[in-house]
Design an enzyme around this catalytic site. Structure first.
Site, PDB file in Angstrom:
ATOM      1  N   SER A  70      67.382  69.455 -39.035  1.00  0.00           N
ATOM      2  CA  SER A  70      66.068  69.467 -39.710  1.00  0.00           C
ATOM      3  C   SER A  70      65.457  70.851 -39.869  1.00  0.00           C
ATOM      4  O   SER A  70      64.433  70.976 -40.540  1.00  0.00           O
ATOM      5  CB  SER A  70      65.085  68.572 -38.962  1.00  0.00           C
ATOM      6  N   LYS A  73      64.749  71.928 -43.323  1.00  0.00           N
ATOM      7  CA  LYS A  73      63.565  71.477 -44.077  1.00  0.00           C
ATOM      8  C   LYS A  73      62.585  72.625 -44.335  1.00  0.00           C
ATOM      9  O   LYS A  73      61.858  72.620 -45.331  1.00  0.00           O
ATOM     10  CB  LYS A  73      62.870  70.322 -43.333  1.00  0.00           C
ATOM     11  N   TYR A 196      70.849  65.712 -49.067  1.00  0.00           N
ATOM     12  CA  TYR A 196      70.028  66.001 -47.875  1.00  0.00           C
ATOM     13  C   TYR A 196      70.901  66.113 -46.614  1.00  0.00           C
ATOM     14  O   TYR A 196      70.739  67.028 -45.794  1.00  0.00           O
ATOM     15  CB  TYR A 196      68.970  64.896 -47.738  1.00  0.00           C
ATOM     16  N   TYR A 246      57.752  67.052 -35.113  1.00  0.00           N
ATOM     17  CA  TYR A 246      57.521  65.608 -35.266  1.00  0.00           C
ATOM     18  C   TYR A 246      56.314  65.172 -34.434  1.00  0.00           C
ATOM     19  O   TYR A 246      55.324  65.873 -34.388  1.00  0.00           O
ATOM     20  CB  TYR A 246      58.779  64.799 -34.905  1.00  0.00           C
ATOM     21  N   VAL A 264      67.822  68.082 -34.753  1.00  0.00           N
ATOM     22  CA  VAL A 264      68.505  67.305 -33.718  1.00  0.00           C
ATOM     23  C   VAL A 264      69.854  67.915 -33.313  1.00  0.00           C
ATOM     24  O   VAL A 264      70.522  67.405 -32.424  1.00  0.00           O
ATOM     25  CB  VAL A 264      68.665  65.804 -34.095  1.00  0.00           C
TER      26      VAL A 264
END
Ligand code: GLN
Length: 310
Positions: A70, A73, A196, A246, A264
């Site tokens: 992630s 992103k 993605y 998050y 992760v």
């Protein structure tokens, strides 16, 4: 107050951080839907600090590539903002902390297909869709962006890991179909998820990620020149602070006081505005999907150096 400029010399601090935080036993977990991550030894631990003046300090496993997941992103958002037409991406995704898991479906249904922010999976799928309109292979474009900013050809896509994750992507596909149903996805759901997942499967070292993130610490100026305007770089930093970890973003801000983005794969990219970009990596995760040892190490580093935005 201690600032980056009068902080103690970094090399011995980083070496001590590695000595203190390298895991001695197999604590925490790895995500079950990405089989390749389970093979990484639990005691990997690396840290790199890329300073605004161009120096790079490292310790531990800072030169071993890992899956950025992630953390990608942050960079796809930067690419979407580079494209201009920022209003169009911001009309499709919000800038609020989610307070839910990174792959939660519930909020997306309640909020009619507008993801809370670009750093949860639903938001990243919308950003990917936005990029794919101009560049169908957005993952390869991201790879080029990262290689340019990291200053070398090191980053690569682990295609086998991507294929493996793709075959376990029911949840991301569900999110993409939800988005489609709410008319917030323009490409076919399967294409967006595939692209993605390839972005998430990019492999980089701590050194490469710290260098690639430097533009966020330098008001938009990266290693290859201007990446974003000062205001856009500021906005990405703000979203990292409020949404980068998050539903642990509040705890991380409390303990570390710096904008961060985790993945992760166990990496965390952190920005000290005006001073440096930091990447720490250790693969075992806490219940929220953030690196256990990495979060501890960053809290320790921030306490020792006084680096924080407050
Ligand atoms: N590829 C992962 C997923 O979509 C990325 C999640 C993460 O790093 N938090 O589930």
């Amino acid at each position: 107050m201690t600032t980056a400029l009068d902080a103690p010399p970094l090399d011995p601090i980083l070496d001590d951080i590695v000595r203190t935080h390298r895991p001695q036993r197999e604590a925490g977990s790895v995500p079950t839907h990405i089989p390749s991550l389970a093979a990484v030894p639990y005691n990997r631990f690396g840290i790199a600090v890329a300073t605004a003046s161009g120096d790079v300090f490292t310790s531990g496993d800072a030169h071993i590539p890992f899956s950025i997941q992630s953390i990608s992103k942050v960079f796809t958002l930067a690419m979407a903002l580079q494209r201009g037409g920022t209003s169009s991406v911001w009309s499709r995704v919000l800038r609020e902390p989610s307070g839910t898991a990174f792959n939660s479906l519930v909020q997306l249904e309640v909020e009619h297909g507008i993801p809370r922010n670009p750093f949860i999976n639903a938001g990243a799928l919308v950003v990917t869709d936005h990029l794919m309109e101009e560049t169908p292979d957005a993952a390869s474009a991201l790879l080029r962006f990262l290689a340019r900013e990291a200053g070398g050809p090191g980053p690569f896509i682990d295609e086998a890991a991507a294929a493996n994750e793709l075959s376990n992507s029911s949840r991301n596909l569900a999110l993409a179909h939800f988005l489609k149903d709410f008319r917030n996805l323009r490409q076919p759901a399967e294409f967006v998820v595939e692209n993605y997942v390839r972005q998430c499967s990019i492999m980089m070292t701590c050194v490469e990620l710290a260098r690639a993130g430097l533009f966020l610490a330098r008001e938009g100026h990266g290693t290859s020149g201007t990446v974003l305007s000062r205001n856009e770089a500021k906005r990405i930093g703000s979203i990292m602070l409020t949404c980068g970890m998050y539903d642990a973003a509040g705890e991380f801000a409390f303990r570390v006081g710096l904008p961060g983005k985790s993945g992760v794969g166990g990496g965390i990219l952190v920005i000290v505005p005006g001073h440096c970009a930091i990447c720490v990596w250790s693969p075992r995760l806490d219940a929220k999907g953030n690196s256990l040892a990495g979060s501890e190490a960053l809290a320790d580093l921030s306490d020792r150096t006084g680096w924080s935005v407050f």
